[in-house]
Design a protein around this motif. Sequence first.
Motif, PDB file in Angstrom:
ATOM      1  N   LEU A 140       0.814  -1.217   0.000  1.00 38.66           N
ATOM      2  CA  LEU A 140       0.000   0.000   0.000  1.00 38.66           C
ATOM      3  C   LEU A 140       0.849   1.268   0.000  1.00 38.66           C
ATOM      4  O   LEU A 140       0.453   2.287  -0.567  1.00 38.66           O
ATOM      5  N   CYS A 141       2.015   1.210   0.635  1.00 35.61           N
ATOM      6  CA  CYS A 141       2.879   2.394   0.737  1.00 35.61           C
ATOM      7  C   CYS A 141       4.002   2.383  -0.295  1.00 35.61           C
ATOM      8  O   CYS A 141       4.963   3.152  -0.172  1.00 35.61           O
ATOM      9  N   ASN A 142       3.882   1.530  -1.287  1.00 36.74           N
ATOM     10  CA  ASN A 142       4.923   1.411  -2.306  1.00 36.74           C
ATOM     11  C   ASN A 142       5.199   2.757  -2.979  1.00 36.74           C
ATOM     12  O   ASN A 142       4.281   3.421  -3.456  1.00 36.74           O
ATOM     13  N   GLY A 143       6.475   3.156  -2.986  1.00 30.42           N
ATOM     14  CA  GLY A 143       6.864   4.420  -3.591  1.00 30.42           C
ATOM     15  C   GLY A 143       6.854   5.592  -2.633  1.00 30.42           C
ATOM     16  O   GLY A 143       7.424   6.643  -2.931  1.00 30.42           O
ATOM     17  N   PHE A 144       6.204   5.417  -1.476  1.00 28.86           N
ATOM     18  CA  PHE A 144       6.154   6.502  -0.492  1.00 28.86           C
ATOM     19  C   PHE A 144       7.118   6.224   0.653  1.00 28.86           C
ATOM     20  O   PHE A 144       7.994   7.031   0.955  1.00 28.86           O
ATOM     21  N   VAL A 145       6.954   5.088   1.308  1.00 32.54           N
ATOM     22  CA  VAL A 145       7.914   4.612   2.303  1.00 32.54           C
ATOM     23  C   VAL A 145       8.088   3.116   2.094  1.00 32.54           C
ATOM     24  O   VAL A 145       7.249   2.466   1.467  1.00 32.54           O
ATOM     25  N   GLN A 146       9.170   2.570   2.643  1.00 34.81           N
ATOM     26  CA  GLN A 146       9.482   1.163   2.400  1.00 34.81           C
ATOM     27  C   GLN A 146      10.047   0.532   3.663  1.00 34.81           C
ATOM     28  O   GLN A 146      10.892   1.111   4.338  1.00 34.81           O
ATOM     29  N   GLU A 217      -2.671   4.748   6.897  1.00 37.09           N
ATOM     30  CA  GLU A 217      -3.565   4.037   5.984  1.00 37.09           C
ATOM     31  C   GLU A 217      -2.968   2.709   5.522  1.00 37.09           C
ATOM     32  O   GLU A 217      -3.696   1.807   5.111  1.00 37.09           O
ATOM     33  N   CYS A 218      -1.652   2.601   5.576  1.00 32.60           N
ATOM     34  CA  CYS A 218      -0.989   1.373   5.118  1.00 32.60           C
ATOM     35  C   CYS A 218      -0.903   0.312   6.212  1.00 32.60           C
ATOM     36  O   CYS A 218      -0.534  -0.832   5.931  1.00 32.60           O
ATOM     37  N   LEU A 219      -1.214   0.689   7.447  1.00 32.72           N
ATOM     38  CA  LEU A 219      -1.114  -0.246   8.566  1.00 32.72           C
ATOM     39  C   LEU A 219      -2.365  -1.113   8.665  1.00 32.72           C
ATOM     40  O   LEU A 219      -3.485  -0.606   8.633  1.00 32.72           O
ATOM     41  N   GLY A 220      -2.151  -2.399   8.783  1.00 30.99           N
ATOM     42  CA  GLY A 220      -3.258  -3.334   8.984  1.00 30.99           C
ATOM     43  C   GLY A 220      -2.854  -4.389   9.995  1.00 30.99           C
ATOM     44  O   GLY A 220      -1.775  -4.985   9.891  1.00 30.99           O
ATOM     45  N   LEU A 221      -3.697  -4.611  10.993  1.00 29.50           N
ATOM     46  CA  LEU A 221      -3.380  -5.596  12.025  1.00 29.50           C
ATOM     47  C   LEU A 221      -3.309  -6.999  11.437  1.00 29.50           C
ATOM     48  O   LEU A 221      -4.011  -7.326  10.471  1.00 29.50           O
ATOM     49  N   VAL A 222      -2.473  -7.833  12.020  1.00 29.02           N
ATOM     50  CA  VAL A 222      -2.407  -9.233  11.592  1.00 29.02           C
ATOM     51  C   VAL A 222      -3.724  -9.919  11.946  1.00 29.02           C
ATOM     52  O   VAL A 222      -4.485  -9.451  12.804  1.00 29.02           O
ATOM     53  N   ASP A 223      -4.004 -11.031  11.296  1.00 27.42           N
ATOM     54  CA  ASP A 223      -5.301 -11.692  11.441  1.00 27.42           C
ATOM     55  C   ASP A 223      -5.601 -12.091  12.884  1.00 27.42           C
ATOM     56  O   ASP A 223      -6.746 -11.972  13.342  1.00 27.42           O
ATOM     57  N   GLU A 224      -4.571 -12.570  13.612  1.00 26.49           N
ATOM     58  CA  GLU A 224      -4.812 -13.020  14.984  1.00 26.49           C
ATOM     59  C   GLU A 224      -5.354 -11.891  15.854  1.00 26.49           C
ATOM     60  O   GLU A 224      -6.300 -12.082  16.632  1.00 26.49           O
ATOM     61  N   ILE A 225      -4.780 -10.713  15.720  1.00 27.21           N
ATOM     62  CA  ILE A 225      -5.232  -9.567  16.515  1.00 27.21           C
ATOM     63  C   ILE A 225      -6.548  -9.031  15.969  1.00 27.21           C
ATOM     64  O   ILE A 225      -7.462  -8.682  16.727  1.00 27.21           O
ATOM     65  N   SER A 226      -6.658  -8.975  14.653  1.00 27.30           N
ATOM     66  CA  SER A 226      -7.867  -8.437  14.030  1.00 27.30           C
ATOM     67  C   SER A 226      -9.105  -9.245  14.416  1.00 27.30           C
ATOM     68  O   SER A 226     -10.183  -8.681  14.664  1.00 27.30           O
TER      69      SER A 226
END
Length: 286
Positions: A140-146, A217-226
């Motif tokens: 999602l953040c490709n080109g902005f941060v890595q 906006e690029c952050l998404g919790l892992v499935d276990e936490i979600s």
Amino acid sequence: MDLWNCKHLRFFGTHLNSIPCKCVALLVIALVLRSVLIPTFSGFCGIEHDNSVKMLIPNDSLSLNSQFGIRKLKFLEVPQIIWGLNNQKIAFARACLTARMLNRTLLMPSLSASLFYKEIDLLLPISFDKVFQFERFNSLCNGFVQLGQYTDLSNRSNVVELQKGSGRKWTVERDLDQLRQFSNDPYDGYETIQIVGKNPFLWHDHWPVKDYAMVFECLGLVDEISKEVDKVVSKIRDIGRKIVSGNSVLEPVPYIAVHMRIEKDWMIHCKKMEQRSNISKILDLF
């Protein structure tokens, strides 16, 4: 007098005896200089028109303006990110934007699974990819941060330290000058820049809110936490449906999540207040 009939004017010569011919020559020279110099300046900085007055505006952005994106073979390493999750998200975004300014990939930082405030030695580190989705973030953040991993390093000894300043004398301007210094040689020649000192939440801030929002906006919790979060939200809404009369079962129920916690410093402060005031009811609230 005909301005174009200058008897004493020689093409590329030196005889300009009449005043009108001199004016024509000066006008031609001015037009030539304008056509040559103005495009050259505009290539380096913007030209802004304001009431027919041209002003040269320097291009001094703190953000990366590279059409090739973030370099993947140059890295930035930051200290462990600590405190509450919201603070850690802000600190992580600040580390990302610092790496962006230096045109480097941020090595995946360690977060904290405990909430100790001053007892840094008691902090329990947890890898970023145990909390947030690593691949999703980079996509999602490709080109902005890595984000990068330590396995991406080719030479772990090719490191230069960047010591973050502290105290009142370490101003925003000094901090920014330091970052600009490390974005150039000889520091830029190192594979890894390792920032040492205070954690990123305490660094000076140099970036607009919209840049932080892009990282969030690029952050998404892992499935276990979600999944655990979804369970809590579902239970809250179930209770809400029972309380709010007339609501359809399928209709989503709005809710407010109140985040409450008791800081250790707060408890110490209350204990001292009890001793000074000779009362014993303040801590009963806890």
